[in-house]
Write a protein that holds these residues in place. Structure first.
Motif, PDB file in Angstrom:
ATOM      1  N   PRO A   1       3.315 -11.662  -2.317  1.00 22.99           N
ATOM      2  CA  PRO A   1       1.970 -11.230  -1.937  1.00 22.99           C
ATOM      3  C   PRO A   1       1.775 -11.042  -0.434  1.00 22.99           C
ATOM      4  O   PRO A   1       0.987 -10.212  -0.026  1.00 22.99           O
ATOM      5  CB  PRO A   1       1.071 -12.357  -2.454  1.00 22.99           C
ATOM      6  CG  PRO A   1       1.871 -13.058  -3.476  1.00 22.99           C
ATOM      7  CD  PRO A   1       3.308 -12.862  -3.121  1.00 22.99           C
ATOM      8  N   GLU A   2       2.495 -11.815   0.372  1.00 21.73           N
ATOM      9  CA  GLU A   2       2.268 -11.639   1.800  1.00 21.73           C
ATOM     10  C   GLU A   2       2.710 -10.242   2.251  1.00 21.73           C
ATOM     11  O   GLU A   2       2.183  -9.702   3.211  1.00 21.73           O
ATOM     12  CB  GLU A   2       3.014 -12.697   2.624  1.00 21.73           C
ATOM     13  CG  GLU A   2       2.691 -12.537   4.114  1.00 21.73           C
ATOM     14  CD  GLU A   2       3.156 -13.682   4.990  1.00 21.73           C
ATOM     15  OE1 GLU A   2       3.418 -14.769   4.467  1.00 21.73           O
ATOM     16  OE2 GLU A   2       3.243 -13.461   6.201  1.00 21.73           O
ATOM     17  N   ALA A   3       3.653  -9.655   1.508  1.00 22.36           N
ATOM     18  CA  ALA A   3       4.201  -8.370   1.938  1.00 22.36           C
ATOM     19  C   ALA A   3       3.727  -7.190   1.106  1.00 22.36           C
ATOM     20  O   ALA A   3       3.681  -6.068   1.589  1.00 22.36           O
ATOM     21  CB  ALA A   3       5.724  -8.425   1.912  1.00 22.36           C
ATOM     22  N   THR A   4       3.378  -7.418  -0.151  1.00 19.30           N
ATOM     23  CA  THR A   4       3.081  -6.263  -1.007  1.00 19.30           C
ATOM     24  C   THR A   4       2.035  -6.569  -2.073  1.00 19.30           C
ATOM     25  O   THR A   4       1.973  -7.681  -2.598  1.00 19.30           O
ATOM     26  CB  THR A   4       4.375  -5.728  -1.685  1.00 19.30           C
ATOM     27  OG1 THR A   4       4.025  -4.628  -2.528  1.00 19.30           O
ATOM     28  CG2 THR A   4       5.083  -6.804  -2.503  1.00 19.30           C
ATOM     29  N   ARG A   5       1.233  -5.524  -2.390  1.00 23.41           N
ATOM     30  CA  ARG A   5       0.246  -5.641  -3.470  1.00 23.41           C
ATOM     31  C   ARG A   5       0.933  -5.505  -4.827  1.00 23.41           C
ATOM     32  O   ARG A   5       0.382  -5.918  -5.835  1.00 23.41           O
ATOM     33  CB  ARG A   5      -0.777  -4.510  -3.392  1.00 23.41           C
ATOM     34  CG  ARG A   5      -1.733  -4.553  -2.244  1.00 23.41           C
ATOM     35  CD  ARG A   5      -2.666  -3.348  -2.328  1.00 23.41           C
ATOM     36  NE  ARG A   5      -3.802  -3.584  -3.215  1.00 23.41           N
ATOM     37  CZ  ARG A   5      -4.142  -2.813  -4.237  1.00 23.41           C
ATOM     38  NH1 ARG A   5      -3.424  -1.766  -4.535  1.00 23.41           N
ATOM     39  NH2 ARG A   5      -5.199  -3.099  -4.971  1.00 23.41           N
TER      40      ARG A   5
END
Lengths: 324, 435
Positions: free
Chosen positions: A105-109
């Protein structure tokens, strides 16, 4: 103080270095993973081969074939260990080519449903909900690697283990009744089976890449278990306690940082947690000889790896009056 | 995922807001095309730093509070060292302050580059992540990774480590970096400055929703510099200004049921800290080159469109590169790394400008140097009311969009703040309920 249940693996000498962590609940939530990786569990008290060695079963997958699904999970923590993955600026696109980043989640939806071949878990367990969630993650994960001091030792927030959490709650919050939190902060291995523990506050990104590379190539990660002192000697650093009388946890702390603090002229403060075969009693004697008061020695052991069994015992022993 | 409720209303559940630091949720309730409730739910578990700092030594907060956040540890180190130096009654040297500013430039570069390109830009370009962007915008992604690496390299060199630097202490540093090591960074920093200035133009071409908000902006201000590692005073768009030490008199924290992060009011009202506030209150202190870049990107000297925060952040990114180069070019070897400090009973406030906004710490220490009381007020806590205000406006303005599009817009509105939820509690789950 509240003494939490902490089940670390035996300080096993495994050829590859880092000891595989064990879980307190043999077989818990391991059905799926167990089926996928026969023999990888640390049950029966045997020294298991690190699961990473077996995990890449049908050999490393070329980028074109089905890439292993990677998930990154977070519990109570500062985000710094998963940030270490994004900080691999030179390697990030290669990593993204070698694994399928399915949940991060920190990098991608984008969210790809589990199960996941490899889960990286950051953070410690501090709420009833998180106690439940980690079992779900374990059940969905082929190989589960914990990253960082929070996930492997409870982190700095484990300082609550020696305090009255109700008091903390009321110091920080006007309405403690709004909060749901545990009296303890415990490592992931206290709750589920863990295949590998990567130390550090934060983890070292070169070691993180080594763990990913080892996983992809079906071998054990080459992570040293010797002390920070070895790194200091290799760097040609002057020994800060000997030369300057600076208190230093280097002799009891696992290598991995490159002996950063002594290189900057300060004592090691133990980010990577206790070394394999550590002698904290001897270090405590040294700290006394350097003129430290008991209360100061206790605080030195109780920082980012306060919940690691060896540091926990060392701090408790001094507190109980055993320093001199 | 859309659920229809028994009463005919709708709940849209996105699971978790991505590309933010930490974990939180969002609840929006719409009835008859009117927004009736907006809640930012921060359920990241509390870590009780303020509790366990009690009883620790006054020299410990730079190492301990850095662990509140992996993305902006220097903000914690700077604010805590300043507060302790106020309490000890010591003055650091200009060289120490300059080196703190250089370290902080590294954090601004690393954090702003991460947010601009990896967390925020995908919203404007219609991607889920920077990794997807790499397929069509390979050059941009390569540039972003280079820029971010510059920030991390600077933090490594000055701080010893990019995440949780080890070289910071109350009174200064353990060791001053060598000029030769700083000079080695120079070529990449020069390239970074050019890239960042080009990036200002690039992000200014994004399609910005039309939304202006009447915020009360609050920022540090320094007579000589754009505020970064410290300020001389606090200024607000209301016209109020006061010394940093008086921050606790103006900011009141309070606890609401739906968040594990404390909310805050400034003189009784919601307020806004962060790049938009810094920029609007300190435009005159930006370098001529950055002012020009901002104006040619279509900004004016004030900015009240939260979606344009990505342009302001990129201007600040360029500024941090310029500052880093300026500092390195003026640096000489031979400065003492620290001034001696000794404990003294007292209370003190320290503040700095984290990439995402003003952060301040207040400590009370006894004569033995033991901390008796600690208060840490991070930017995301202070901004929660503004985030909720923006969400309300966004949901009202775009109520006719379908759930998917509205959700996306609301997520972007939250990401405008670069919220650091780990900081604030020390996940975001977006729910839109329509009936």
């Amino acid at each position: 103080m509240t003494h939490h249940e902490h089940h670390h693996g035996p300080a096993a000498e495994s050829a590859g270095g880092i000891e595989p962590a064990s879980g307190p609940e043999p077989g818990a939530a391991r059905e799926q993973a167990g089926a996928a990786e026969p023999g990888s569990g640390p049950e029966q008290g045997a020294v298991p081969e690190p699961a990473l060695a077996e995990a890449a079963k049908p050999a490393p997958a070329p980028a074109s074939a089905a890439r292993p699904k990677l998930a990154v999970w977070k519990f109570a923590s500062c985000d710094g260990c998963q940030l270490s993955l994004l900080n691999c600026e030179d390697e990030l696109l290669s990593i993204a080519g070698a694994v399928h980043i399915a949940y991060f989640p920190e990098a991608t939806r984008a969210v790809v449903e589990g199960p996941y071949d490899l889960s990286l878990v950051e953070g410690s367990i501090t709420t009833p909900e998180d106690m439940r969630r980690i079992h779900e993650i374990r059940a969905q994960s082929g190989t589960l690697v914990t990253i960082g001091a929070c996930a492997t030792a409870g982190g700095i927030q484990a300082l609550r283990n020696w305090a009255d959490v109700d008091e903390f709650r009321s110091i920080v919050y006007a309405h403690p009744e709004y909060l749901s939190t545990l009296d303890t902060s415990t490592p992931i291995a206290s709750h589920v089976d863990v295949d590998y523990e990567l130390r550090g506050c934060p983890v070292d990104k070169r070691q993180l890449i080594e763990v990913l590379a080892a996983y992809l190539n079906g071998r054990k990660p080459r992570i040293p278990t010797y002390s920070v002192c070895v790194e200091c000697k290799r760097k040609g650093n002057i020994c800060v306690p000997v030369a300057n009388g600076t208190p230093c946890l280097g002799p009891v702390t696992q290598a991995g940082c490159g002996a950063l603090c002594p290189t900057y002229g300060r004592g090691c403060y133990g980010c990577f947690g206790p070394q394999d075969t550590t002698n904290t009693a001897s270090l405590t004697t040294q700290l006394v000889e350097l003129g430290m008061a008991d209360a100061d020695i206790v605080r030195v052991y109780r920082t980012f790896n306060a919940g690691a069994p060896e540091f926990e015992a060392a701090g408790n022993a001094v507190e109980a009056g055993g320093a001199r | 995922m859309t659920h229809t409720l028994k009463d005919g209303g709708q709940v849209l559940n996105v699971g978790m807001l991505a590309r933010v630091e930490g974990e939180g949720g969002m609840h929006i309730e719409i009835k008859d095309r009117k927004v009736v409730d907006v809640q930012l739910n921060i359920f990241e578990p509390p870590r009780f730093y303020e509790g366990f700092l009690r009883g620790r030594h006054y020299t410990e907060p730079p190492d301990i509070t850095a662990r509140i956040c992996g993305i902006c540890p220097v903000a914690y180190q700077s604010a805590s060292t300043e507060a302790m130096e106020v309490i000890c009654g010591v003055q650091t040297t200009d060289a120490i302050q300059t080196m703190r500013r250089l370290l902080y430039c590294g954090e601004w570069i690393e954090s702003h580059a991460l947010h601009i390109f990896m967390l925020h830009a995908p919203d404007f370009l219609g991607y889920d992540s920077v990794l997807e962007m790499a397929e069509t915008h390979g050059d941009v992604v390569q540039m972003a990774l280079r820029l971010k690496k510059c920030g991390n390299d600077l933090m490594d060199t000055v701080g010893g480590r990019a995440i949780h630097p080890v070289n910071v202490r109350v009174g200064g540093f353990y060791r001053m970096p060598a000029l030769a090591d700083l000079m080695a960074l120079r070529p990449e920093l020069e390239r970074g400055l050019e890239d960042a200035l080009a990036a200002v133009q690039l992000v200014s071409t994004f399609d910005f929703p039309d939304m202006e908000q009447d915020y009360t902006y609050v920022s540090l201000r320094h007579p000589d510099y754009y505020p970064l590692e410290r300020g001389a005073e606090v200024v607000a768009s209301s016209g109020v200004r006061f010394p940093v030490a008086e921050m606790p008199l103006h900011v009141e924290e309070f606890h609401v049921a739906h968040s594990n992060a404390l909310h805050a009011r400034f003189d009784g009202e919601p307020f806004f800290v962060g790049p938009l506030a810094r920029y609007t209150l300190n435009f005159d202190q930006l370098s001529p080159r950055c002012q020009e870049a901002a104006l040619s990107a279509g900004l004016t000297e004030t900015c009240r469109n939260p979606f344009k925060s990505i342009i302001v952040r990129t201007v600040e990114l360029a500024y941090a590169f310029e500052e880093a180069l300026r500092i390195i070019d003026g640096w000489t070897d031979g400065h003492a790394p620290s001034v001696p400090t000794w404990p003294r009973a007292g209370e003190g406030v320290g503040a700095s400008e984290a990439p995402r906004g003003t952060i301040w710490h207040r400590y009370r220490v006894n004569e033995a140097g033991i901390i008796e009381d600690a208060q840490i007020v991070p930017p995301t806590s202070q901004n929660q009311s503004s985030i909720e205000m923006d969400l309300r406006t966004a949901a009202e303005q775009w109520v006719d969009l379908d759930d998917h599009a509205l959700t996306h817009r609301c997520e972007a509105a939250i990401r405008n703040y670069d919220p650091c939820i780990s900081c604030a509690t020390h996940f975001l789950d977006l729910r839109v309920k329509r009936s």
